[in-house]
Design a protein around this motif. Structure first.
Motif, short mmCIF file in Angstrom:
data_model
loop_
_atom_site.label_atom_id
_atom_site.label_comp_id
_atom_site.label_asym_id
_atom_site.label_seq_id
_atom_site.Cartn_x
_atom_site.Cartn_y
_atom_site.Cartn_z
N ASN A 3 0.82 -1.21 0.00
CA ASN A 3 0.00 0.00 0.00
C ASN A 3 0.86 1.26 0.00
N ALA A 4 1.96 1.26 0.78
CA ALA A 4 2.83 2.43 0.86
C ALA A 4 3.47 2.72 -0.50
N MET A 5 3.89 1.68 -1.22
CA MET A 5 4.50 1.89 -2.53
C MET A 5 3.50 2.45 -3.53
N TRP A 6 2.26 1.97 -3.45
CA TRP A 6 1.23 2.50 -4.34
C TRP A 6 0.90 3.95 -4.00
N LEU A 7 0.79 4.26 -2.72
CA LEU A 7 0.45 5.62 -2.31
C LEU A 7 1.50 6.63 -2.77
N VAL A 8 2.77 6.31 -2.56
CA VAL A 8 3.81 7.28 -2.91
C VAL A 8 3.92 7.44 -4.43
N SER A 9 3.83 6.34 -5.17
CA SER A 9 3.95 6.44 -6.63
C SER A 9 2.74 7.13 -7.24
N SER A 10 1.54 6.78 -6.80
CA SER A 10 0.33 7.38 -7.39
C SER A 10 0.22 8.85 -7.05
N ASN A 11 0.60 9.25 -5.84
CA ASN A 11 0.50 10.66 -5.46
C ASN A 11 1.56 11.51 -6.16
N ILE A 12 2.76 10.96 -6.34
CA ILE A 12 3.78 11.71 -7.09
C ILE A 12 3.36 11.89 -8.54
N GLN B 139 9.63 -9.57 -5.63
CA GLN B 139 9.81 -8.42 -6.51
C GLN B 139 9.67 -7.11 -5.73
N GLN B 140 8.69 -7.06 -4.84
CA GLN B 140 8.49 -5.85 -4.04
C GLN B 140 9.66 -5.63 -3.08
N PHE B 141 10.19 -6.73 -2.54
CA PHE B 141 11.34 -6.63 -1.64
C PHE B 141 12.56 -6.06 -2.37
N THR B 142 12.68 -6.40 -3.65
CA THR B 142 13.77 -5.86 -4.47
C THR B 142 13.52 -4.41 -4.84
N MET B 143 12.27 -4.04 -5.00
CA MET B 143 11.91 -2.77 -5.61
C MET B 143 11.75 -1.62 -4.62
N TYR B 144 11.49 -1.91 -3.34
CA TYR B 144 11.08 -0.83 -2.45
C TYR B 144 12.15 0.24 -2.28
#
Length: 279
Positions: free
Chosen positions: A29-38, A95-100
């Motif tokens: 959820n945190a990754m989606w929030l920061v990417s979508s808001n930016i 994948q998320q662990f690599t990407m965060y």
């Protein structure tokens, strides 16, 4: 009710931190929030073209597979649409662990000249701090005992910032599971993640895929798993398998009973005293 009085289930259940954090958990959820808001605030679009360009510019010289080099595909229009429906990044936990951290680097660069993004990036950095602590424990650079108070403090800080910025709209049950993981992390010297869970999946999956009639699906799968385990235990090649039944001398009605077994190369008999220990 009586069973719950006799047994504390919270102490018996094991929570897989990796899937709790990354599979529709707080970090997804945190990754989606920061990417979508930016994308919305700075670029005025729901598309993730800036993320895609940043990920394409990243190099993975030690990667033996193209997985890392293709992470940008997780932010293509088709995937962004799925993310907006789920309110979370949609991909597997590894994948998320690599990407965060890559996403953290991109968010910091995007926020340099845009003060309106600072609150959103601050929430994401607080979420990254939680995973950073877990990563240190996973790599044996921090003990589970020392990690416990740091995790509790980091989770509290992130959750406070999250509620201030976004309220409780995106809060899910998995958010609270992280508190249980932090409270119990010191119970073991080692930090176990999805390995044990995935091993259970792999044990059942070969038998599951062979069942076409799903009327009695659960019973059919369990019977096939049990049969496969019995066949494996009957193998006599201890060097190839390390597990088998031996000493088939005691006859019972309808068959025989083994008096010995070989488990991981060690021979155990029915009269042996076996003491449970920890690795």
């Amino acid at each position: 009710g009586d069973l719950r009085l006799q047994c504390d289930f919270l102490k018996l259940w094991s929570y897989d931190w990796m899937h709790t954090a990354f599979q529709d958990g707080f970090m997804s959820n945190a990754m989606w929030l920061v990417s979508s808001n930016i994308n919305r605030i700075k670029h005025g679009s729901n598309k993730a073209e800036a993320v895609v360009q940043h990920f394409k510019a990243c190099q993975f010289p030690l990667s033996r597979s193209p997985t890392g080099r293709q992470l940008y595909r997780l932010f293509e229009p088709r995937m962004v649409e799925k993310q907006n429906k789920r309110h979370a990044v949609v991909c597997n936990a590894s994948q998320q662990f690599t990407m965060y951290l890559m996403l953290k680097d991109w968010a910091l660069l995007e926020a340099i000249d845009t003060p309106r993004l600072h609150p959103h990036v601050a929430v994401y950095i607080a979420a990254c701090d939680i995973i950073d602590i877990i990563r240190l424990v996973k790599h044996r650079r921090l003990s589970t005992i020392d990690a416990k108070p740091r995790l509790l403090e980091s989770i509290g800080k992130w959750f406070t910032l999250h509620k201030v910025q976004y309220g409780t709209r995106f809060v899910k049950p998995k958010f609270f599971w992280m508190w249980l993981i932090a409270l119990r992390i010191a119970d073991s010297e080692w930090l176990f993640d999805m390995f044990c869970i995935e091993r259970q999946h792999k044990r059942v999956r070969p038998q599951t895929e062979l069942v076409k009639n799903t009327t009695m699906f659960e019973a059919s799968v369990l019977l096939r798993v049990l049969d496969a385990q019995i066949c494996a235990m009957k193998q006599s090649n201890i060097f190839g398998h390390g597990y088998c039944l031996v000493g088939r001398k005691v006859q019972i009605a309808g068959g025989w009973m083994a008096r010995k077994c070989i488990c991981g190369g060690a021979e155990l008999a029915c009269d042996d005293a076996v003491i449970r220990g920890e690795l």
